[in-house]
Motif scaffolding. Sequence first.
Motif, PDB file in Angstrom:
ATOM      1  N   ASP A 106       0.902  -1.144   0.000  1.00 45.15           N
ATOM      2  CA  ASP A 106       0.000   0.000   0.000  1.00 45.15           C
ATOM      3  C   ASP A 106       0.945   1.199   0.000  1.00 45.15           C
ATOM      4  O   ASP A 106       1.794   1.316   0.886  1.00 45.15           O
ATOM      5  N   ILE A 107       0.828   2.096  -0.982  1.00 44.06           N
ATOM      6  CA  ILE A 107       1.832   3.137  -1.172  1.00 44.06           C
ATOM      7  C   ILE A 107       1.261   4.524  -0.938  1.00 44.06           C
ATOM      8  O   ILE A 107       0.159   4.843  -1.380  1.00 44.06           O
ATOM      9  N   CYS A 108       2.068   5.345  -0.263  1.00 44.54           N
ATOM     10  CA  CYS A 108       1.797   6.770  -0.099  1.00 44.54           C
ATOM     11  C   CYS A 108       2.985   7.506  -0.700  1.00 44.54           C
ATOM     12  O   CYS A 108       4.134   7.182  -0.382  1.00 44.54           O
ATOM     13  N   VAL A 109       2.715   8.475  -1.574  1.00 44.45           N
ATOM     14  CA  VAL A 109       3.781   9.203  -2.266  1.00 44.45           C
ATOM     15  C   VAL A 109       3.974  10.575  -1.635  1.00 44.45           C
ATOM     16  O   VAL A 109       3.023  11.328  -1.453  1.00 44.45           O
ATOM     17  N   GLY A 110       5.239  10.872  -1.318  1.00 45.18           N
ATOM     18  CA  GLY A 110       5.627  12.185  -0.829  1.00 45.18           C
ATOM     19  C   GLY A 110       6.757  12.728  -1.678  1.00 45.18           C
ATOM     20  O   GLY A 110       7.650  11.979  -2.093  1.00 45.18           O
ATOM     21  N   LEU A 111       6.707  14.014  -1.958  1.00 45.26           N
ATOM     22  CA  LEU A 111       7.683  14.653  -2.836  1.00 45.26           C
ATOM     23  C   LEU A 111       8.177  15.962  -2.239  1.00 45.26           C
ATOM     24  O   LEU A 111       7.424  16.643  -1.532  1.00 45.26           O
ATOM     25  N   THR A 112       9.424  16.313  -2.540  1.00 48.29           N
ATOM     26  CA  THR A 112       9.875  17.655  -2.205  1.00 48.29           C
ATOM     27  C   THR A 112       9.058  18.628  -3.058  1.00 48.29           C
ATOM     28  O   THR A 112       8.494  18.232  -4.093  1.00 48.29           O
ATOM     29  N   PRO A 113       8.986  19.906  -2.666  1.00 51.29           N
ATOM     30  CA  PRO A 113       8.206  20.861  -3.466  1.00 51.29           C
ATOM     31  C   PRO A 113       8.654  20.932  -4.930  1.00 51.29           C
ATOM     32  O   PRO A 113       7.810  20.992  -5.835  1.00 51.29           O
ATOM     33  N   THR A 114       9.943  20.897  -5.188  1.00 50.68           N
ATOM     34  CA  THR A 114      10.410  20.954  -6.578  1.00 50.68           C
ATOM     35  C   THR A 114      10.013  19.692  -7.331  1.00 50.68           C
ATOM     36  O   THR A 114       9.545  19.762  -8.472  1.00 50.68           O
ATOM     37  N   ALA A 115      10.165  18.537  -6.708  1.00 46.30           N
ATOM     38  CA  ALA A 115       9.752  17.292  -7.368  1.00 46.30           C
ATOM     39  C   ALA A 115       8.255  17.308  -7.651  1.00 46.30           C
ATOM     40  O   ALA A 115       7.812  16.845  -8.707  1.00 46.30           O
ATOM     41  N   ALA A 116       7.472  17.853  -6.733  1.00 46.93           N
ATOM     42  CA  ALA A 116       6.018  17.953  -6.955  1.00 46.93           C
ATOM     43  C   ALA A 116       5.716  18.850  -8.157  1.00 46.93           C
ATOM     44  O   ALA A 116       4.812  18.545  -8.947  1.00 46.93           O
ATOM     45  N   ARG A 117       6.473  19.929  -8.321  1.00 46.50           N
ATOM     46  CA  ARG A 117       6.282  20.787  -9.502  1.00 46.50           C
ATOM     47  C   ARG A 117       6.648  20.016 -10.767  1.00 46.50           C
ATOM     48  O   ARG A 117       5.950  20.105 -11.777  1.00 46.50           O
ATOM     49  N   TRP A 118       7.747  19.260 -10.717  1.00 45.56           N
ATOM     50  CA  TRP A 118       8.163  18.485 -11.889  1.00 45.56           C
ATOM     51  C   TRP A 118       7.094  17.466 -12.281  1.00 45.56           C
ATOM     52  O   TRP A 118       6.912  17.177 -13.460  1.00 45.56           O
ATOM     53  N   LEU A 119       6.407  16.903 -11.303  1.00 49.79           N
ATOM     54  CA  LEU A 119       5.410  15.857 -11.567  1.00 49.79           C
ATOM     55  C   LEU A 119       3.975  16.374 -11.522  1.00 49.79           C
ATOM     56  O   LEU A 119       3.040  15.569 -11.445  1.00 49.79           O
ATOM     57  N   ALA A 120       3.795  17.672 -11.591  1.00 49.79           N
ATOM     58  CA  ALA A 120       2.456  18.264 -11.438  1.00 49.79           C
ATOM     59  C   ALA A 120       1.415  17.587 -12.328  1.00 49.79           C
ATOM     60  O   ALA A 120       0.304  17.288 -11.873  1.00 49.79           O
ATOM     61  N   ALA A 121       1.745  17.321 -13.564  1.00 47.58           N
ATOM     62  CA  ALA A 121       0.777  16.707 -14.484  1.00 47.58           C
ATOM     63  C   ALA A 121       0.476  15.251 -14.116  1.00 47.58           C
ATOM     64  O   ALA A 121      -0.572  14.727 -14.501  1.00 47.58           O
ATOM     65  N   GLU A 122       1.377  14.601 -13.365  1.00 52.13           N
ATOM     66  CA  GLU A 122       1.183  13.193 -13.017  1.00 52.13           C
ATOM     67  C   GLU A 122       0.629  12.983 -11.611  1.00 52.13           C
ATOM     68  O   GLU A 122       0.380  11.846 -11.215  1.00 52.13           O
ATOM     69  N   LEU A 123       0.441  14.055 -10.847  1.00 54.02           N
ATOM     70  CA  LEU A 123      -0.062  13.903  -9.484  1.00 54.02           C
ATOM     71  C   LEU A 123      -1.429  13.220  -9.442  1.00 54.02           C
ATOM     72  O   LEU A 123      -1.632  12.317  -8.618  1.00 54.02           O
ATOM     73  N   PRO A 124      -2.384  13.590 -10.316  1.00 56.67           N
ATOM     74  CA  PRO A 124      -3.664  12.867 -10.288  1.00 56.67           C
ATOM     75  C   PRO A 124      -3.504  11.363 -10.567  1.00 56.67           C
ATOM     76  O   PRO A 124      -4.160  10.535  -9.932  1.00 56.67           O
ATOM     77  N   LEU A 125      -2.620  11.002 -11.483  1.00 58.05           N
ATOM     78  CA  LEU A 125      -2.373   9.589 -11.767  1.00 58.05           C
ATOM     79  C   LEU A 125      -1.781   8.901 -10.541  1.00 58.05           C
ATOM     80  O   LEU A 125      -2.199   7.794 -10.185  1.00 58.05           O
ATOM     81  N   LEU A 126      -0.826   9.537  -9.888  1.00 56.62           N
ATOM     82  CA  LEU A 126      -0.218   8.942  -8.689  1.00 56.62           C
ATOM     83  C   LEU A 126      -1.258   8.741  -7.594  1.00 56.62           C
ATOM     84  O   LEU A 126      -1.257   7.716  -6.906  1.00 56.62           O
TER      85      LEU A 126
END
Length: 182
Positions: free
Chosen positions: A32-52
């Motif tokens: 069971d996975i929970c994803v956490g990102l640094t703020p910059t990584a979250a910006r890099w993956l902004a388009a993929e956050l809903p998929l995650l």
Amino acid sequence: MRRPVLYLFGSAAPPVHQFPDMVRRARGSGFDICVGLTPTAARWLAAELPLLEELTDHVVRSDYKSPGEVDMWPKADVIVFAPATFNSVNSWALGLTHDFVVGVVAEGAGKGIPIVAMPCVNSAYASHPQFDRSVETLRSMGVHVLYGEGGFEPNEPGKGRPEEYPWHLALGKAQAIVSPRP
């Protein structure tokens, strides 16, 4: 039967773009996975956050929750912090918890949560004397740092190969932690 909870954390290094595939692989391993990102990584993956969030059934976090706010994640059985950048490794070892994921791993080590960290740095960063001190500090805290022989080995600046980042090592170590063999 409850699946073991894996916190999959990443900072802003090119392999973080592989998080959707890593989540799929970790789920296939029974986590069971929970994803956490640094703020910059979250910006890099902004388009993929809903998929995650769809893949994990949990909100992706990159910020601390407000005081009194209910934590939406189950408690971690193991944390994998990969890729962990030069900044994240040094901040963590020095106790500088300005980023949510660094704060969680700093506290998690003190709580006895097993943590696997795999840096992603180039050889110029790795040559800085603080980096080796930070890796040793984390190891002395009981963190499984997959760096050097048998882990991530730095490339020359500009010669990174994110497709060769050894994710299998980090996920394999997490699996071994939650499924110890007699």
